[in-house]
Motif scaffolding. Structure first.
Motif, PDB file in Angstrom:
ATOM      1  N   GLU A 200       0.835  -1.205   0.000  1.00 34.56           N
ATOM      2  CA  GLU A 200       0.000   0.000   0.000  1.00 34.56           C
ATOM      3  C   GLU A 200       0.868   1.252   0.000  1.00 34.56           C
ATOM      4  O   GLU A 200       0.526   2.266  -0.627  1.00 34.56           O
TER       5      GLU A 200
ATOM      6  N   ARG B  42     -15.730   3.845  -0.558  1.00 34.91           N
ATOM      7  CA  ARG B  42     -16.411   5.018   0.006  1.00 34.91           C
ATOM      8  C   ARG B  42     -17.843   4.662   0.419  1.00 34.91           C
ATOM      9  O   ARG B  42     -18.441   3.777  -0.089  1.00 34.91           O
TER      10      ARG B  42
ATOM     11  N   ARG C 111       0.591   4.169  -2.859  1.00 40.09           N
ATOM     12  CA  ARG C 111       0.372   5.584  -2.548  1.00 40.09           C
ATOM     13  C   ARG C 111       1.485   6.446  -3.121  1.00 40.09           C
ATOM     14  O   ARG C 111       1.230   7.528  -3.692  1.00 40.09           O
TER      15      ARG C 111
ATOM     16  N   GLU D   5     -10.946   3.077  -5.741  1.00 45.27           N
ATOM     17  CA  GLU D   5     -11.081   3.778  -4.475  1.00 45.27           C
ATOM     18  C   GLU D   5     -12.543   4.106  -4.179  1.00 45.27           C
ATOM     19  O   GLU D   5     -12.965   4.116  -3.017  1.00 45.27           O
TER      20      GLU D   5
END
Length: 374
Positions: A10, A374, A14, A370
């Motif tokens: 991760e 949410r 990023r 992504e």
């Protein structure tokens, strides 16, 4: 599923996202153009409408609205500067005396908006549809009046509605004698976007709707083979660019029978351990696998409801980044034509790295994934 799933931390994902945004912002020119690649000899000094539109879409998707709009402004200037040429193309098409291929609008421009002095495989229609589509997608994310770009959209619609039936070079600047499925998908998406943002009306809007319907019919009749989309009208082959017809262009529903069959064929015929080839028979730099194409395939899988497969493809794309977090155009390993690799290196140097389009598609698929959280 990938036989040997790629693992990317991760932290590195990023870092790659941050570096991708930084790289694209830093390399965008003062005019608003996106360089295809800053160091690759054949691309230096040029911006493609197709690559640039997908780069702008990727930047828009991660909230970099100003960068995307600077590119759309650049597109508008490039196109409106060619009003007289477009009007002549349209008039000749309506008169039944089409403009020769060599006099049609080019696919790439210098950063200042010129056409350059070197020969290229220039007559490509897809970029003209793609820039309008990307603008429409951006305005859905960041609503505002489209008047700023209206003149350029109108001119582009005129160009496309008068010319969409013509054979031209494909995404890979090959096979100019054919009408390509991915080209038609881009044109249809651009025309639908122009209607959706209310940038066209009257006769122009009617001609756009007529072209959209005609494109759908041609694809249905000539652009499908054994239940899947075909590389070009009348072909039996497939091409990874066809994933764009499913997503993001939405010409074909990824969950439909044709969409599902197309995804299956692209997975089985062109994708190895998450890396996607352009097409069988590709010899460019040996015919490697392209990170950006894995991302397009991932977008289509995601829209079809298979987020797990989309993430596998995204992780493979991320794994191709160099130690300096630069994504290449294609990678070695599983080459389709290994004997041709050195010929291209001798001609143009090493594979284009970084390729801004690769970084943009990593961002675009990442934004899609992504959204699931949410």
């Amino acid at each position: 599923m990938i036989a040997n799933p790629v693992i990317v931390s991760e932290e590195r994902l990023r870092a790659l996202a941050v570096e991708s945004v930084r790289l694209i912002n830093d390399l965008q020119t003062e005019e608003g153009a996106y360089p295809a690649s800053p160091r690759f000899s054949a691309y230096v000094g040029y911006s493609w409408l197709r690559d640039g539109a997908f780069i702008a879409d990727g930047m828009s998707a991660v909230g970099e609205a100003a960068s995307a709009e600077r590119f759309f402004d650049w597109c508008a200037r490039v196109i409106t500067a060619r009003r007289a040429q477009i009007e002549e193309v349209v008039a000749r098409a309506h008169a039944g005396t089409p403009t020769p291929d060599g006099e049609m609008l080019p696919t790439r421009f210098t950063f200042a908006g010129g056409e350059g002095g070197d020969d290229w495989w220039d007559f490509q229609l897809d970029g003209y549809g793609t820039w309008i589509w990307a603008l429409g997608a951006h305005l859905e994310r960041a609503p505002q009046d489209s008047a700023r770009w209206r003149e350029a959209v109108e001119l582009t619609v005129d160009y496309l509605t008068s010319s969409w039936q013509r054979p031209c070079y494909d995404w890979w600047e090959e096979h100019s004698q054919h009408v390509h499925g991915s080209t038609l998908a881009a044109i249809s998406a651009g025309l639908r976007a122009a209607l959706g943002m209310a940038a066209i009306d009257g006769v122009r809007a009617r001609e756009a709707r007529t072209a959209i319907d005609a494109i759908a019919e041609r694809i249905r009749v000539e652009g499908v083979h054994e239940g899947h989309l075909a590389k070009w009208l009348g072909s039996t082959a497939v091409d990874a660019s066809l994933a764009s017809a499913l997503a993001p262009f939405g010409l074909v529903d990824p969950a439909s029978d044709i969409g599902a069959r197309t995804l299956d064929v692209l997975d089985r015929h062109l994708t190895v351990d998450g890396g996607t080839h352009r097409y069988l028979g590709d010899t460019f730099f040996g015919g490697g696998r392209w990170p950006l194409l894995s991302c397009f395939l991932g977008l289509a899988h995601h829209r079809a409801g298979n987020a797990a497969r989309a993430r596998e493809l995204w992780l493979w794309a991320a794994s191709t980044a160099t130690d300096a977090l630069e994504l290449p155009e294609q990678v070695d390993g599983h080459l389709l034509a290994p004997g041709m690799r050195q010929e291209w290196i001798d001609r143009w140097g090493s594979v284009a790295t970084p390729l801004l389009w690769s970084h943009a598609m990593f961002l675009r698929l990442g934004a899609e994934l992504e959204g699931d959280a949410r």
